[in-house]
Design a protein around this motif. Structure first.
Motif, PDB file in Angstrom:
ATOM      1  N   VAL A 190       0.857  -1.181   0.000  1.00  0.00           N
ATOM      2  CA  VAL A 190       0.000   0.000   0.000  1.00  0.00           C
ATOM      3  C   VAL A 190       0.896   1.235   0.000  1.00  0.00           C
ATOM      4  CG1 VAL A 190      -1.786   1.300   1.204  1.00  0.00           C
ATOM      5  CG2 VAL A 190      -1.839  -1.204   1.253  1.00  0.00           C
ATOM      6  N   THR A 191       0.715   2.096  -1.000  1.00  0.00           N
ATOM      7  CA  THR A 191       1.492   3.330  -1.106  1.00  0.00           C
ATOM      8  C   THR A 191       0.566   4.509  -0.835  1.00  0.00           C
ATOM      9  OG1 THR A 191       2.955   2.352  -2.767  1.00  0.00           O
ATOM     10  CG2 THR A 191       2.912   4.761  -2.612  1.00  0.00           C
ATOM     11  N   PRO A 192       0.780   5.263   0.253  1.00  0.00           N
ATOM     12  CA  PRO A 192      -0.071   6.427   0.546  1.00  0.00           C
ATOM     13  C   PRO A 192       0.067   7.489  -0.537  1.00  0.00           C
ATOM     14  CG  PRO A 192       1.223   5.772   2.476  1.00  0.00           C
ATOM     15  CD  PRO A 192       1.789   5.039   1.303  1.00  0.00           C
ATOM     16  N   LEU A 193      -1.039   8.186  -0.813  1.00  0.00           N
ATOM     17  CA  LEU A 193      -1.063   9.250  -1.809  1.00  0.00           C
ATOM     18  C   LEU A 193      -1.618  10.514  -1.189  1.00  0.00           C
ATOM     19  CD1 LEU A 193      -2.544   7.267  -4.863  1.00  0.00           C
ATOM     20  CD2 LEU A 193      -0.131   7.714  -4.377  1.00  0.00           C
ATOM     21  N   GLU A 194      -0.939  11.621  -1.411  1.00  0.00           N
ATOM     22  CA  GLU A 194      -1.420  12.938  -1.014  1.00  0.00           C
ATOM     23  C   GLU A 194      -0.867  13.949  -1.993  1.00  0.00           C
ATOM     24  OE1 GLU A 194       2.096  13.935   2.258  1.00  0.00           O
ATOM     25  OE2 GLU A 194       0.060  13.500   2.950  1.00  0.00           O
ATOM     26  N   ALA A 195      -1.397  15.169  -1.941  1.00  0.00           N
ATOM     27  CA  ALA A 195      -0.971  16.192  -2.898  1.00  0.00           C
ATOM     28  C   ALA A 195       0.549  16.323  -2.912  1.00  0.00           C
ATOM     29  CB  ALA A 195      -1.619  17.528  -2.558  1.00  0.00           C
ATOM     30  N   GLY A 196       1.127  16.261  -4.091  1.00  0.00           N
ATOM     31  CA  GLY A 196       2.571  16.353  -4.251  1.00  0.00           C
ATOM     32  C   GLY A 196       3.258  15.019  -4.430  1.00  0.00           C
ATOM     33  N   THR A 197       2.576  13.921  -4.117  1.00  0.00           N
ATOM     34  CA  THR A 197       3.173  12.597  -4.285  1.00  0.00           C
ATOM     35  C   THR A 197       3.236  12.230  -5.761  1.00  0.00           C
ATOM     36  OG1 THR A 197       2.318  11.830  -2.145  1.00  0.00           O
ATOM     37  CG2 THR A 197       2.949  10.137  -3.738  1.00  0.00           C
ATOM     38  N   VAL A 198       4.349  11.637  -6.178  1.00  0.00           N
ATOM     39  CA  VAL A 198       4.476  11.029  -7.494  1.00  0.00           C
ATOM     40  C   VAL A 198       4.772   9.543  -7.269  1.00  0.00           C
ATOM     41  CG1 VAL A 198       5.737  10.961  -9.672  1.00  0.00           C
ATOM     42  CG2 VAL A 198       5.330  13.153  -8.544  1.00  0.00           C
ATOM     43  N   ALA A 199       3.924   8.688  -7.803  1.00  0.00           N
ATOM     44  CA  ALA A 199       4.109   7.240  -7.671  1.00  0.00           C
ATOM     45  C   ALA A 199       3.974   6.607  -9.044  1.00  0.00           C
ATOM     46  CB  ALA A 199       3.067   6.654  -6.713  1.00  0.00           C
ATOM     47  N   TRP A 200       4.781   5.599  -9.337  1.00  0.00           N
ATOM     48  CA  TRP A 200       4.686   4.953 -10.646  1.00  0.00           C
ATOM     49  C   TRP A 200       4.988   3.468 -10.501  1.00  0.00           C
ATOM     50  CZ3 TRP A 200       8.514   8.242  -9.129  1.00  0.00           C
ATOM     51  CH2 TRP A 200       9.839   7.777  -9.168  1.00  0.00           C
ATOM     52  N   PHE A 201       4.588   2.713 -11.522  1.00  0.00           N
ATOM     53  CA  PHE A 201       4.759   1.268 -11.487  1.00  0.00           C
ATOM     54  C   PHE A 201       4.887   0.744 -12.907  1.00  0.00           C
ATOM     55  CE2 PHE A 201       0.471   2.719 -10.594  1.00  0.00           C
ATOM     56  CZ  PHE A 201      -0.224   2.288 -11.710  1.00  0.00           C
ATOM     57  N   THR A 202       5.459  -0.446 -13.014  1.00  0.00           N
ATOM     58  CA  THR A 202       5.784  -1.048 -14.302  1.00  0.00           C
ATOM     59  C   THR A 202       4.719  -2.071 -14.696  1.00  0.00           C
ATOM     60  OG1 THR A 202       7.125  -2.719 -13.190  1.00  0.00           O
ATOM     61  CG2 THR A 202       8.242  -0.709 -13.901  1.00  0.00           C
ATOM     62  N   PRO A 203       4.748  -2.537 -15.961  1.00  0.00           N
ATOM     63  CA  PRO A 203       3.789  -3.547 -16.387  1.00  0.00           C
ATOM     64  C   PRO A 203       3.814  -4.777 -15.466  1.00  0.00           C
ATOM     65  CG  PRO A 203       4.981  -2.701 -18.282  1.00  0.00           C
ATOM     66  CD  PRO A 203       5.645  -2.133 -17.068  1.00  0.00           C
ATOM     67  N   GLY A 204       2.651  -5.363 -15.267  1.00  0.00           N
ATOM     68  CA  GLY A 204       2.543  -6.517 -14.384  1.00  0.00           C
ATOM     69  C   GLY A 204       2.135  -6.172 -12.975  1.00  0.00           C
ATOM     70  N   THR A 205       2.039  -4.874 -12.662  1.00  0.00           N
ATOM     71  CA  THR A 205       1.622  -4.438 -11.333  1.00  0.00           C
ATOM     72  C   THR A 205       0.099  -4.324 -11.291  1.00  0.00           C
ATOM     73  OG1 THR A 205       3.653  -3.143 -11.076  1.00  0.00           O
ATOM     74  CG2 THR A 205       1.843  -2.648  -9.573  1.00  0.00           C
ATOM     75  N   ILE A 206      -0.548  -5.202 -10.558  1.00  0.00           N
ATOM     76  CA  ILE A 206      -1.988  -5.046 -10.326  1.00  0.00           C
ATOM     77  C   ILE A 206      -2.159  -3.884  -9.354  1.00  0.00           C
ATOM     78  CG2 ILE A 206      -4.048  -6.132  -9.362  1.00  0.00           C
ATOM     79  CD1 ILE A 206      -2.868  -8.840 -10.215  1.00  0.00           C
ATOM     80  N   HIS A 207      -3.032  -2.942  -9.689  1.00  0.00           N
ATOM     81  CA  HIS A 207      -3.166  -1.760  -8.847  1.00  0.00           C
ATOM     82  C   HIS A 207      -4.628  -1.371  -8.675  1.00  0.00           C
ATOM     83  CE1 HIS A 207      -2.399  -0.627 -13.019  1.00  0.00           C
ATOM     84  NE2 HIS A 207      -3.097   0.487 -12.839  1.00  0.00           N
ATOM     85  N   ARG A 208      -4.913  -0.831  -7.508  1.00  0.00           N
ATOM     86  CA  ARG A 208      -6.256  -0.372  -7.146  1.00  0.00           C
ATOM     87  C   ARG A 208      -6.116   0.944  -6.393  1.00  0.00           C
ATOM     88  NH1 ARG A 208      -9.651  -2.194  -1.839  1.00  0.00           N
ATOM     89  NH2 ARG A 208     -11.638  -1.185  -2.328  1.00  0.00           N
ATOM     90  N   LEU A 209      -6.780   1.986  -6.886  1.00  0.00           N
ATOM     91  CA  LEU A 209      -6.763   3.277  -6.206  1.00  0.00           C
ATOM     92  C   LEU A 209      -7.841   3.320  -5.130  1.00  0.00           C
ATOM     93  CD1 LEU A 209      -6.128   5.836  -9.082  1.00  0.00           C
ATOM     94  CD2 LEU A 209      -4.745   5.539  -7.016  1.00  0.00           C
TER      95      LEU A 209
END
Length: 236
Positions: free
Chosen positions: A62-81
């Motif tokens: 779980v990667t926390p997100l808030e204003a100013g955060t930049v997060a990225w991921f590569t192919p094969g990453t299942i992701h849910r916001l």
């Protein structure tokens, strides 16, 4: 004449995303878990707060997100916001927006991943439907994908995730030629243009500087029902 590329820098694309605030079966609000097969994706958080849940062969995170955060991921990453309060994101997508143009498979239960027709019946949002009906379909497919996502998270060993990878790759295989053409017009052309410019500069030449242009664009569509939320999308 040096090679040129008319799209956004590097052959990427952008969209503005307001993440769904619909509650799911686990009590969290948010979007549809899915995976990209050929593209990386990045989130630039512009407002609100939340998280992105990810599942890979390395496990669940779980990667926390808030204003100013930049997060990225590569192919094969299942992701849910997950939306914990008015989460808004500018999404950067590889290969001229391919992640929102086909390079995604939702984590539906296995019986919906058997063939493209079965998968489409469970996932396609009718373009001619009312706003209310499109919202209903988007939410129903999100909930169905949550069933598969939960099963993948709870599975012991790598077999379930490997089976999902295999099914997803089979589903998208008929579209690879179309994706390859998008890549050639976008990222490959952008890379070739840079190579040609570097070659010219090394020779002491600079014809591309006289061809400089400025472009701007407004969203081509507002509020489109996407996988993770309502999208404002751009053509490039």
């Amino acid at each position: 004449m040096t090679a040129t590329h008319a799209g956004l820098p590097g052959g990427v694309a952008i969209s503005h995303l307001s993440v769904y605030d619909w509650p799911a079966a686990d009590g969290a609000c948010g979007g549809t878990p899915h995976m990209h097969l050929a593209c990386s994706e990045a989130y630039v958080v512009t407002g609100g707060r939340g998280a992105v849940q990810t599942l890979t062969a390395s496990g669940f995170e779980v990667t926390p997100l808030e204003a100013g955060t930049v997060a990225w991921f590569t192919p094969g990453t299942i992701h849910r916001l997950v939306n914990e309060g008015e989460l808004r994101i500018t999404v950067l997508m590889q290969n001229s927006g391919l992640p929102e143009a086909g390079d995604a498979v939702l984590t539906l239960p296995p019986e919906y991943l058997t063939d493209p027709e079965t998968y489409a019946r469970a996932t396609v949002i009718p373009s001619d439907a009312t706003e209310e009906e499109r919202a209903r379909v988007a939410r129903a497919r999100r909930d169905l994908a949550m069933e598969g996502f939960r099963a993948l998270r709870e599975a012991e060993g790598p077999q379930a995730l490997s089976a999902f990878h295999q099914a997803a790759a089979a589903l998208v295989r008929p579209r690879i030629a179309e994706w390859r053409e998008r890549w050639r017009r976008g990222a490959e052309a952008a890379s070739a243009a840079t190579g040609a410019q570097l070659d010219a500069l090394e020779r002491g030449e600079y014809p591309h500087l006289a061809d400089a242009v400025v472009r701007s664009e407004r969203p081509a569509a507002h509020g489109r029902f996407g996988m993770c939320g309502r999208l404002d999308v751009y053509e490039n």
